[in-house]
Enzyme design. Structure first.
Site, PDB file in Angstrom:
ATOM      1  N   HIS A 113       0.823  -1.221   0.000  1.00  0.00           N
ATOM      2  CA  HIS A 113       0.000   0.000   0.000  1.00  0.00           C
ATOM      3  C   HIS A 113       0.855   1.268   0.000  1.00  0.00           C
ATOM      4  O   HIS A 113       0.317   2.368   0.034  1.00  0.00           O
ATOM      5  CB  HIS A 113      -0.915   0.002   1.229  1.00  0.00           C
ATOM      6  CG  HIS A 113      -0.150  -0.035   2.507  1.00  0.00           C
ATOM      7  ND1 HIS A 113       0.464  -1.181   2.975  1.00  0.00           N
ATOM      8  CD2 HIS A 113       0.136   0.926   3.399  1.00  0.00           C
ATOM      9  CE1 HIS A 113       1.079  -0.907   4.106  1.00  0.00           C
ATOM     10  NE2 HIS A 113       0.912   0.364   4.393  1.00  0.00           N
ATOM     11  N   ASP A 133      -5.639  -2.526  -2.663  1.00  0.00           N
ATOM     12  CA  ASP A 133      -4.368  -1.795  -2.540  1.00  0.00           C
ATOM     13  C   ASP A 133      -3.401  -2.171  -3.674  1.00  0.00           C
ATOM     14  O   ASP A 133      -3.749  -2.912  -4.598  1.00  0.00           O
ATOM     15  CB  ASP A 133      -3.728  -2.027  -1.169  1.00  0.00           C
ATOM     16  CG  ASP A 133      -3.130  -3.409  -1.023  1.00  0.00           C
ATOM     17  OD1 ASP A 133      -3.618  -4.340  -1.695  1.00  0.00           O
ATOM     18  OD2 ASP A 133      -2.166  -3.573  -0.244  1.00  0.00           O
ATOM     19  N   ASP A 184      -0.913  -4.217  -4.153  1.00  0.00           N
ATOM     20  CA  ASP A 184      -0.658  -5.612  -4.522  1.00  0.00           C
ATOM     21  C   ASP A 184      -1.889  -6.498  -4.387  1.00  0.00           C
ATOM     22  O   ASP A 184      -1.775  -7.726  -4.427  1.00  0.00           O
ATOM     23  CB  ASP A 184       0.521  -6.174  -3.724  1.00  0.00           C
ATOM     24  CG  ASP A 184       0.253  -6.209  -2.234  1.00  0.00           C
ATOM     25  OD1 ASP A 184      -0.552  -5.387  -1.746  1.00  0.00           O
ATOM     26  OD2 ASP A 184       0.835  -7.069  -1.543  1.00  0.00           O
ATOM     27  N   ASP A 197      -3.986  -7.325  -1.960  1.00  0.00           N
ATOM     28  CA  ASP A 197      -4.386  -8.156  -0.821  1.00  0.00           C
ATOM     29  C   ASP A 197      -5.335  -7.436   0.139  1.00  0.00           C
ATOM     30  O   ASP A 197      -6.007  -8.068   0.932  1.00  0.00           O
ATOM     31  CB  ASP A 197      -3.164  -8.744  -0.083  1.00  0.00           C
ATOM     32  CG  ASP A 197      -2.145  -7.711   0.346  1.00  0.00           C
ATOM     33  OD1 ASP A 197      -2.369  -6.508   0.089  1.00  0.00           O
ATOM     34  OD2 ASP A 197      -1.113  -8.098   0.927  1.00  0.00           O
ATOM     35  N   ARG A 198      -5.414  -6.105   0.053  1.00  0.00           N
ATOM     36  CA  ARG A 198      -6.341  -5.375   0.934  1.00  0.00           C
ATOM     37  C   ARG A 198      -7.634  -5.033   0.210  1.00  0.00           C
ATOM     38  O   ARG A 198      -7.646  -4.919  -1.013  1.00  0.00           O
ATOM     39  CB  ARG A 198      -5.714  -4.055   1.387  1.00  0.00           C
ATOM     40  CG  ARG A 198      -4.489  -4.233   2.216  1.00  0.00           C
ATOM     41  CD  ARG A 198      -3.993  -2.881   2.679  1.00  0.00           C
ATOM     42  NE  ARG A 198      -2.823  -3.087   3.514  1.00  0.00           N
ATOM     43  CZ  ARG A 198      -2.449  -2.285   4.485  1.00  0.00           C
ATOM     44  NH1 ARG A 198      -3.138  -1.186   4.734  1.00  0.00           N
ATOM     45  NH2 ARG A 198      -1.385  -2.548   5.207  1.00  0.00           N
TER      46      ARG A 198
HETATM   47  C1  VG1 Z   1       0.466  -3.049   8.172  1.00  0.00           C
HETATM   48  C2  VG1 Z   1      -0.841  -3.504   8.797  1.00  0.00           C
HETATM   49  C3  VG1 Z   1      -0.827  -5.011   8.975  1.00  0.00           C
HETATM   50  C4  VG1 Z   1      -0.562  -5.682   7.609  1.00  0.00           C
HETATM   51  C5  VG1 Z   1       0.726  -5.135   7.020  1.00  0.00           C
HETATM   52  C6  VG1 Z   1       0.998  -5.665   5.635  1.00  0.00           C
HETATM   53  O1  VG1 Z   1       1.542  -3.344   9.025  1.00  0.00           O
HETATM   54  O2  VG1 Z   1      -1.068  -2.878  10.035  1.00  0.00           O
HETATM   55  O3  VG1 Z   1      -2.049  -5.442   9.529  1.00  0.00           O
HETATM   56  O4  VG1 Z   1      -0.470  -7.077   7.760  1.00  0.00           O
HETATM   57  O5  VG1 Z   1       0.660  -3.713   6.936  1.00  0.00           O
HETATM   58  O6  VG1 Z   1      -0.034  -5.350   4.744  1.00  0.00           O
HETATM   59  P1  VG1 Z   1       2.222  -2.239  10.005  1.00  0.00           P
HETATM   60  O7  VG1 Z   1       3.365  -2.940  10.641  1.00  0.00           O
HETATM   61  O8  VG1 Z   1       2.584  -1.073   9.138  1.00  0.00           O
HETATM   62  O9  VG1 Z   1       1.143  -1.861  10.971  1.00  0.00           O
HETATM   63  V1  VG1 Z   1       0.366  -5.055   3.118  1.00  0.00           V
HETATM   64  O10 VG1 Z   1      -1.110  -4.995   2.260  1.00  0.00           O
HETATM   65  O11 VG1 Z   1       1.217  -3.626   3.280  1.00  0.00           O
HETATM   66  O12 VG1 Z   1       1.337  -6.292   2.727  1.00  0.00           O
HETATM   67 CO    CO Z   2      -0.949  -5.113   0.314  1.00  0.00          CO
END
Ligand code: VG1
Ligand code: CO
Length: 545
Positions: free
Chosen positions: A116, A279, A281, A283-284
């Site tokens: 994201h 997002d 990639d 996944d969101r």
């Molecule tokens: C964030 C989110 C977490 C998610 C991670 C990867 O991490 O809070 O829930 O699994 O992003 O998502 P952080 O450490 O910034 O809070 V993705 O879609 O960026 O792979």
């Molecule tokens: Co993502």
């Protein structure tokens, strides 16, 4: 004749520590000499036995995607990887990568994405590694890779021209087979196995208006195939559906701040019955109805409560899991369904063992991530289709669906406040301040309750018994309310402070308040305790979810 070259570098890169989900740095840093190459070398060394194995490689299409894939192929060829599978144009969403790893029994997958985070020359780049179960590499593996990079002063690559990745084909390169495949077909057929496309198609064409925002990122081609070619919607139901190297300057994070165009269409102009976004990639996911935003924690609860309406889950679900900061709305549903509910640290990698052992079927995070055992990643389009299937079955609006859910189960008011890219020193001070006071806080009054638990969350994996410490500071009140504080592990500039607030309400009279109002005492309480606004010099958080 192609030859293997050994490249020596003067000093190892000592900053290649993967965060919550992969290694993320600025694009400029990744473009620096040998930076990507050494990290890939460390991955291949750490995976053990890559010789003769199958590896999936692709990315979300951000700046540098194609050239990075070609560099990776050359390094893989030098390591005698057996087969490399790359989707056409190198475009691969994270959930589709997870599926391909499982389908081809690959040793793993390398996904080029900073998820994201913004892309382009001035944005971020990243490398995610998924292992043979299709899920993100567990901490044992990422630690091994990091350790390897600390001493790595050389890598090898095959000095050869790599064919264009634009069309399907199969190529023999030295001892490696390179297969460029249609990346969309297999993922879409997986979705067709889970959902009743005919029923969704009928519903969305006749009674419904829908808009999907791919944010100029990887889900565009998948969304075109699903929504236009299979479900029969018109092209105009897609926004930003052509993947662009800089995401057209969008910040591909589907929330109310960064997907503002979509949010306005649904919340202000009330133009559509249903809106969704994914997002960078894929996944969101963010789900919106006419005049209504669905909090991701609620989305997980609604999905769990309605699995019997989706063909892929009609035989029941074994259990659910949520990350610790995710609201306990899903716990309430799990209790009603009489199935176990697990709590894990933030990051999808912690769901892997629970999914593999069959203990859970559905899982999710408050950060716009939901998924199931169909892959080992959160899956944005899967969640969108899930919502559409529920709506097609119930023939109701999004707002009615969520209101009925709250009336049945009660409402877990929830909000997350992000203070993005603040000074690391300030973030650290705030964090340490709370950490050092946890013990003395127990028993004291906070907002409208008394703190009965205050700790630094530690997790023991129920399957392999591995322990993960320091997973977030939490305060739990006698009335069930929670306030949690974490530092992000995905940002690349300064530090990002995340505050999570939750309060459970059952009374039918109090179900439809603005969450910022309902949670006002907790929000005020934490600022009073830690002086956050003053210390960050920010009156409001960067993002409120
Ligand atoms: C964030 C989110 C977490 C998610 C991670 C990867 O991490 O809070 O829930 O699994 O992003 O998502 P952080 O450490 O910034 O809070 V993705 O879609 O960026 O792979
Ligand atoms: Co993502």
């Amino acid at each position: 004749m192609a030859s293997i070259k050994n490249v020596h570098i003067d000093h190892p890169f000592t900053d290649q520590k993967p965060g919550t989900s992969g290694l993320r740095k600025s694009t400029k840093q990744f473009l620096g000499d040998h930076y990507l190459e050494t990290f890939i070398e460390a991955i291949l060394i750490s995976l053990n036995n890559v010789e003769g194995s199958t590896l999936i490689v692709g990315g979300d299409g951000r700046y540098g995607n194609d050239s990075a894939i070609k560099k990776i192929i050359k390094i893989c060829c030098a390591h005698k990887v057996g087969t490399i599978i790359v989707p056409q144009k190198g475009l691969l969403s994270t959930p589709a990568a997870s599926d391909l790893i499982r389908t081809y029994s690959a040793i793993g997958g390398i996904i080029l994405s900073a998820s994201h985070n913004p892309g382009g020359r001035d944005g971020d780049f990243g490398v995610k590694l998924n292992v043979s179960n299709g899920g993100p590499a567990p901490e044992t593996v990422t630690e091994k890779i990091y350790k390897c990079t600390q001493a790595l002063t050389s890598y090898q690559f095959l000095d050869v021209d790599i064919p264009s990745l634009d069309s399907e084909g199969s190529f023999d390169i030295y001892r490696t087979k390179l297969k460029v495949i249609d990346g969309v077909k297999r993922y879409v057929s997986l979705m067709e196995d889970i959902f009743d496309f005919d029923q969704i198609g009928e519903y969305v064409k006749n009674d419904f208006s829908i808009i999907f925002d791919a944010m100029n990122a990887v889900t565009g081609p998948y969304a075109k195939e699903i929504f236009v070619n299979r479900l029969g919607l018109s092209d105009t139901s897609l926004l930003n559906s052509n993947p662009l190297p800089d995401f057209g300057h969008l910040h591909p994070d589907p929330n109310l701040t960064y997907a503002k165009e979509l949010a306005d269409l649904l919340l202000d102009q009330k133009k559509y019955s249903f809106g969704a976004a994914c997002d960078g990639d894929g996944d969101r996911n963010m789900i919106l109805g006419k005049g209504c935003f669905i909090n991701p924690s609620d989305s997980l609860a609604v999905i769990t409560a309605n699995t019997s309406l989706v063909p892929g889950y009609k035989n029941g679900i074994s259990g659910v899991a949520r990350s610790m900061p995710t609201s306990m709305a899903v716990d309430v549903v799990a209790k009603e369904l009489d199935i176990p509910c697990y709590e894990t640290p933030t990051g999808w990698k912690f769901f892997g063992n629970l999914l593999d052992s069959g203990k859970i079927t559905i899982c999710g995070e408050e950060s716009f991530g939901t998924g199931s055992n169909h892959v080992r990643e959160k899956d944005g389009l899967w969640a969108v289709l899930f919502w559409l299937q529920i709506l097609a079955q119930k023939k109701c609006s999004v707002i009615d669906l969520i209101r009925n859910h709250w009336m049945q189960f009660g409402r877990n008011y929830y909000t997350r406040h992000d203070y993005e890219a603040i000074s690391s020193e300030v973030a650290y001070q705030i964090y340490e301040d709370l950490k050092s006071r946890l013990n003395e806080l127990i028993g004291s009054h906070f907002a409208s309750g008394v703190i009965i638990k205050a700790d630094n969350y530690s997790y023991t994996d129920p399957i392999d018994r591995s322990i993960s410490d320091n997973q977030g500071l939490r305060m739990i009140l006698d009335n069930g309310s929670r306030v949690i504080l974490r530092l992000s592990g995905t940002g690349t500039k300064g530090s990002t402070l995340r505050l999570y607030f939750e309060k459970y309400v059952k009374s039918q009279n109090d179900l439809f308040l603005d969450p910022q109002v309902a949670l006002g005492d907790l929000i005020f309480g934490i600022d009073k305790l830690l002086n956050i606004k003053n210390r960050t010099k920010m009156d409001v958080p960067t993002v409120i979810t």
